[in-house]
Scaffold this motif. Structure first.
Motif, PDB file in Angstrom:
ATOM      1  N   LEU A  20       0.884   7.730   5.825  1.00  0.00           N
ATOM      2  CA  LEU A  20      -0.405   7.044   5.824  1.00  0.00           C
ATOM      3  C   LEU A  20      -0.385   5.848   4.873  1.00  0.00           C
ATOM      4  O   LEU A  20      -0.855   4.761   5.220  1.00  0.00           O
ATOM      5  N   GLY A  23      -0.207   3.167   7.486  1.00  0.00           N
ATOM      6  CA  GLY A  23      -1.613   3.169   7.860  1.00  0.00           C
ATOM      7  C   GLY A  23      -1.977   4.295   8.797  1.00  0.00           C
ATOM      8  O   GLY A  23      -3.153   4.464   9.139  1.00  0.00           O
ATOM      9  N   ALA A  53      -5.861   5.347   8.531  1.00  0.00           N
ATOM     10  CA  ALA A  53      -6.659   4.664   7.511  1.00  0.00           C
ATOM     11  C   ALA A  53      -7.650   3.706   8.175  1.00  0.00           C
ATOM     12  O   ALA A  53      -7.252   2.850   8.966  1.00  0.00           O
ATOM     13  N   MET A 102     -10.060   1.922   2.999  1.00  0.00           N
ATOM     14  CA  MET A 102      -8.693   2.371   2.790  1.00  0.00           C
ATOM     15  C   MET A 102      -7.708   1.539   3.599  1.00  0.00           C
ATOM     16  O   MET A 102      -6.561   1.348   3.179  1.00  0.00           O
TER      17      MET A 102
END
Length: 428
Positions: free
Chosen positions: A259, A263, A270, A274
């Protein structure tokens, strides 16, 4: 009545602040005791390169760069429940930036939360976390900032409401919420764990978002990274524990690394604030630092069992309406079982952003769309279209309630009025 209560609370804080000023007026931060920094040493290419990497970890550009503006020239408006503060210019411009600052000034701002002229800094600047940054790392960041192009840019003064615009009141706030001190390694833990803890607690300032705050903007110190609403943004930063009842329960180390690096992971994607952090900061981290962060997060303790959700009325009709909308609009991508498609569309079953306590994240994604960050490892991510124009407040409430209560999810319902309020939230 709520307004009167807030006013009385604010006046009480001001009174406490005045008392704190009287009691602590001679307790200014101690003078810098480190060795003076030779200006020539700030031009060391290795030190500058180290500082550039550390500034990336801290996502300094995220706050100190206005959209479309010069890097680090300031001006981005940081909205708080107490008013707005424009992030300052931190380029080496002598008139409007840090050109006249010594390293000792910069260190005192980072470590003590005190400005060049002795003024207390508002904690929208995350010195409550940056105090843990080591002096040599702060020196590298300062060297890097002194190397970027100087930009003349005077930013607006803070527009805080009374009594929050009275800086002396910060003495009371600091007495309640600020614990000064560099990070101390835990000898019982691995070097990787300590590196992760140092970054998470300090420069990456994760707890500034991932914690609930009280009416004065203070955070509990007994439950770090336990999740909370992001003030004035109407997003919810989830609890980061991977243990039982944690927001990331069941995530493994690689899920977290994926992540932060790309992403997306097999457990979620995300979105919102974020996504910006991933683009500007975490995708650029060294793999060893990403694994250290993940190792540290996996050591966070289990959370208390959440109270059983008591529904205020029979939600069968609401859930059935939501299921119909989900089948028509969502199931092709996320699946009838809510499992998504690995590497393409995130799962909704067990997704921390779906089941967070407020329902704000899922509601905003339905309204605004879900746009995963474009990263070096995932340059062309799949996105979700917005449904704000297609679905009414009642429709959004129904489908979000359905996904929050379907499969293994056991979260609270979302009402029409919740959707209406989030629909009006400005997009930063």
């Amino acid at each position: 009545m709520k307004a009167i209560g807030r006013t009385l609370l604010a006046l009480a804080v001001l009174a406490v602040g005045a008392l704190a000023w009287w009691l602590l007026r001679s307790n200014a931060p101690p003078p810098d005791t480190g060795h003076p920094v030779d200006a020539a040493s700030l031009k060391d290419p290795a030190l500058i390169a180290k500082g550039q990497y550390l500034a990336t970890i801290g996502d300094c550009a995220g706050c100190h760069t206005v959209q479309g503006g010069a890097p680090f020239a300031g001006g981005r408006e940081l909205v708080t429940p107490f008013g707005s503060i424009a992030a300052p210019n931190i380029t080496p411009d002598r008139g409007t930036g840090l050109g006249d600052w010594r390293f000792e000034d910069f260190w005192r701002a980072m470590h003590n939360g005190v400005g060049q002229h002795g003024e207390l800094l508002y904690p929208v600047f995350s010195y409550t976390s940056y105090t843990k940054v080591r002096r040599d790392d702060a020196l590298a960041i300062f060297a890097y900032l002194q190397s970027v192009p100087a930009v003349q840019n005077t930013v607006p003064a803070p527009t805080l409401r009374f009594p929050y615009n009275v800086r002396n009141g910060l003495k009371a706030w600091r007495a309640l919420y600020f614990k000064e001190g560099e990070y101390r390694e835990d000898p019982s833990k691995s070097a990787s764990w300590n590196r992760g803890a140092y970054l998470v607690q300090g420069l990456a300032h994760c707890n500034e978002c991932h914690i609930a705050r009280d009416a004065l903007g203070g955070a509990r110190d007994d439950a770090p990274l336990s999740g909370g609403p992001i003030p004035a943004q109407n997003w919810y930063a989830p609890d980061l524990s991977t243990q039982a009842n944690g927001g990331l329960a069941g995530w493994n180390e690689q899920d977290i690394v994926d992540l932060l690096k790309t992403g997306k992971s097999s457990r979620g994607t995300a979105f919102g604030p974020m996504a910006e952090v991933v683009v500007r900061s975490t995708q650029h981290l060294q793999d060893s630092d990403l694994h250290g962060i993940a190792e540290y997060l996996q050591s966070l303790p289990p959370r208390p069992v959440a109270a059983e959700v008591k529904l205020p009325f029979d939600t069968k009709a609401l859930a059935e309406r939501g299921r119909d909308i989900y089948t028509k609009q969502c199931a092709d991508c996320h699946g009838d079982d809510g499992k998504g498609k690995n590497g393409i569309y995130p799962p909704l079953d067990g997704n921390a952003s779906v089941t967070e306590p407020t329902g704000a994240n899922a509601t905003r994604v339905v309204l605004l769309g879900g746009f995963a960050p474009s990263t070096q490892a995932n340059p062309r991510p799949y996105s979700m279209p917005p449904f704000a124009q297609q679905l009414s407040d009642a429709d959004v409430a129904a489908v979000v309630t359905y996904i929050r209560t379907a499969w293994s999810n056991r979260a609270t319902i979302v009402r029409d009025r919740d959707v209406s309020g989030l629909r009006q939230t400005p997009v930063d």
